[in-house]
Design a protein around this motif. Structure first.
Motif, PDB file in Angstrom:
ATOM      1  N   TYR A 155       1.001  -1.240  -0.023  1.00  0.00           N
ATOM      2  CA  TYR A 155      -0.110  -0.130  -0.223  1.00  0.00           C
ATOM      3  C   TYR A 155       0.907   1.252   0.048  1.00  0.00           C
ATOM      4  O   TYR A 155       1.865   1.164   0.415  1.00  0.00           O
ATOM      5  CB  TYR A 155      -0.659  -0.042   1.135  1.00  0.00           C
ATOM      6  N   ASP A 156       0.257   2.321  -0.227  1.00  0.00           N
ATOM      7  CA  ASP A 156       0.827   3.571  -0.332  1.00  0.00           C
ATOM      8  C   ASP A 156       2.282   3.741  -1.058  1.00  0.00           C
ATOM      9  O   ASP A 156       3.445   3.898  -0.504  1.00  0.00           O
ATOM     10  CB  ASP A 156       1.243   3.946   1.306  1.00  0.00           C
ATOM     11  N   ILE A 159       4.199   0.383   2.602  1.00  0.00           N
ATOM     12  CA  ILE A 159       3.855  -0.518   3.377  1.00  0.00           C
ATOM     13  C   ILE A 159       3.494  -1.819   2.819  1.00  0.00           C
ATOM     14  O   ILE A 159       2.661  -2.021   1.743  1.00  0.00           O
ATOM     15  CB  ILE A 159       2.325  -0.143   3.978  1.00  0.00           C
ATOM     16  N   ALA A 165       1.982  -4.985   3.034  1.00  0.00           N
ATOM     17  CA  ALA A 165       0.980  -5.761   3.759  1.00  0.00           C
ATOM     18  C   ALA A 165       1.293  -7.611   3.826  1.00  0.00           C
ATOM     19  O   ALA A 165       1.145  -8.047   4.695  1.00  0.00           O
ATOM     20  CB  ALA A 165      -0.372  -5.463   3.448  1.00  0.00           C
ATOM     21  N   PRO A 216      -0.064 -11.071  15.063  1.00  0.00           N
ATOM     22  CA  PRO A 216      -0.322  -9.721  15.453  1.00  0.00           C
ATOM     23  C   PRO A 216      -1.057  -8.812  14.753  1.00  0.00           C
ATOM     24  O   PRO A 216      -1.032  -8.997  13.456  1.00  0.00           O
ATOM     25  CB  PRO A 216       1.245  -9.257  15.810  1.00  0.00           C
ATOM     26  N   SER A 217      -1.472  -7.765  15.543  1.00  0.00           N
ATOM     27  CA  SER A 217      -2.265  -6.513  14.917  1.00  0.00           C
ATOM     28  C   SER A 217      -1.206  -6.058  13.413  1.00  0.00           C
ATOM     29  O   SER A 217       0.041  -5.751  13.983  1.00  0.00           O
ATOM     30  CB  SER A 217      -2.700  -5.505  15.435  1.00  0.00           C
ATOM     31  N   GLY A 218      -1.778  -5.878  12.346  1.00  0.00           N
ATOM     32  CA  GLY A 218      -0.795  -5.318  11.226  1.00  0.00           C
ATOM     33  C   GLY A 218      -0.258  -6.462  10.547  1.00  0.00           C
ATOM     34  O   GLY A 218       0.502  -6.128   9.626  1.00  0.00           O
ATOM     35  N   GLY A 222      -1.096  -8.789   8.365  1.00  0.00           N
ATOM     36  CA  GLY A 222      -1.487  -9.096   7.090  1.00  0.00           C
ATOM     37  C   GLY A 222      -2.655 -10.137   7.114  1.00  0.00           C
ATOM     38  O   GLY A 222      -2.792 -10.390   5.939  1.00  0.00           O
ATOM     39  N   LYS A 223      -3.143 -10.363   8.140  1.00  0.00           N
ATOM     40  CA  LYS A 223      -4.308 -11.312   8.158  1.00  0.00           C
ATOM     41  C   LYS A 223      -5.643 -11.019   7.417  1.00  0.00           C
ATOM     42  O   LYS A 223      -5.861 -11.648   6.418  1.00  0.00           O
ATOM     43  CB  LYS A 223      -4.854 -11.685   9.804  1.00  0.00           C
ATOM     44  N   SER A 224      -5.957  -9.613   7.800  1.00  0.00           N
ATOM     45  CA  SER A 224      -7.144  -9.127   6.833  1.00  0.00           C
ATOM     46  C   SER A 224      -6.652  -9.081   5.255  1.00  0.00           C
ATOM     47  O   SER A 224      -7.536  -9.342   4.478  1.00  0.00           O
ATOM     48  CB  SER A 224      -7.686  -7.903   7.648  1.00  0.00           C
ATOM     49  N   THR A 225      -5.663  -8.604   5.279  1.00  0.00           N
ATOM     50  CA  THR A 225      -5.354  -8.283   3.849  1.00  0.00           C
ATOM     51  C   THR A 225      -5.453  -9.861   2.952  1.00  0.00           C
ATOM     52  O   THR A 225      -5.851  -9.853   1.931  1.00  0.00           O
ATOM     53  CB  THR A 225      -3.648  -7.656   3.746  1.00  0.00           C
ATOM     54  N   HIS A 231      -7.989 -13.528  17.121  1.00  0.00           N
ATOM     55  CA  HIS A 231      -7.137 -13.206  18.299  1.00  0.00           C
ATOM     56  C   HIS A 231      -7.075 -14.195  19.485  1.00  0.00           C
ATOM     57  O   HIS A 231      -6.208 -14.386  20.244  1.00  0.00           O
ATOM     58  CB  HIS A 231      -7.133 -11.766  18.843  1.00  0.00           C
TER      59      HIS A 231
END
Ligand SMILES: Nc1ncnc2c1ncn2[C@@H]1O[C@H](COP(=O)(O)OP(=O)(O)OP(=O)(O)O)[C@@H](O)[C@H]1O
Ligand SMILES: [Mg+2]
Length: 222
Positions: free
Chosen positions: A16-17, A21, A23, A42-44, A46-49, A201
């Motif tokens: 991204y950007d 970034i 991901a 952990p948060s960030g 890349g799971k949702s991506t 989580h």
């Protein structure tokens, strides 16, 4: 259960950007049809991506991704793929606020042109299976978070998807309702031989999966 890979991912990259970034940083993954896979990290990380790539909600920059026989790197519209193959159960369930519970569950079927009486019956059957057949004419705003999530599950199943993608489905719920939602997803997975991919989580949720995938900094580390 069989040995067919319903998902095949090779060297998948998504940034991204303007590449600031990263991901997803070279994901390699094969998932067999009918498996229940938990994605942790952990948060960030890349799971949702990754889930968005599998559901063709977004497109990767590089690599290969084939889901249910469809090459998702092709430059084309994947709305039909999503409608036919994927059931989405996300934390923000995106129910349509001015439609009743019953109508919300029917919506994906309208797009497929399924006859009215069949549509009504399937929606009621599914809402019964999530214990909400007494709330058919209610608006989603009148329901609790757990009840809304159960409507979202019924809606995700309405087109007989081959894959359910679920991003933190219990994240906004108390632990008792979280358990109910999780058990519902597991039961669906068992009964319908649907492939279930769950981001969570919660350690205890992950423990009930056939397979746990751990992510870190855009990579799979196990
Ligand atoms: N649309 C976007 N634009 C810019 N950066 C994004 C975008 N979506 C995700 N990212 C970034 O990509 C990285 C991976 O995000 P992702 O949402 O996949 O993480 P996650 O593992 O799901 O985290 P969480 O557990 O907090 O939900 C993060 O650094 C995030 O800030
Ligand atoms: Mg996320």
């Amino acid at each position: 259960m069989n040995d067919l890979n319903i998902i095949e991912i090779k060297n998948l990259v998504k940034s991204y950007d303007n590449d600031k970034i990263i991901a997803l940083n070279g994901i390699n993954l094969e998932i067999k049809e009918g498996d229940f896979v938990s994605i942790n990290g952990p948060s960030g990380s890349g799971k949702s991506t990754l889930l968005n790539m599998i559901g063709a909600l977004d497109r990767a920059d590089e690599g290969q991704i084939t889901v249910a026989g469809v090459n998702l790197m092709k430059n084309q519209d994947f709305s039909e793929f999503r409608l036919n193959k994927i059931g989405f159960v996300f934390q923000l369930h995106n129910l349509i606020p001015n439609l009743t519970v019953h109508e919300n569950v029917q919506t994906p079927m309208i797009e497929l042109g399924i006859p009215d009486d069949e549509m009504e019956k399937r929606a009621i059957d599914l809402l019964r299976s999530v214990n909400l057949d007494n709330r058919l004419e209610q608006l989603p705003t009148k329901l609790s978070g757990g009840e809304r999530q159960r409507v979202a599950i019924a809606r995700a199943l309405v087109n007989h998807p081959r894959i359910i993608l679920s991003d933190e489905p219990t994240g906004a719920l108390d632990s008792r309702m979280g358990d109910i939602i999780l058990n519902l997803l597991r039961e669906i997975h068992r009964k319908e031989n649907v492939t279930l991919i769950l981001v969570t989580h919660e350690e205890y949720v992950a423990q009930s999966a056939d397979r746990i995938i751990n992510m870190m900094d855009g990579k799979i580390i196990n």
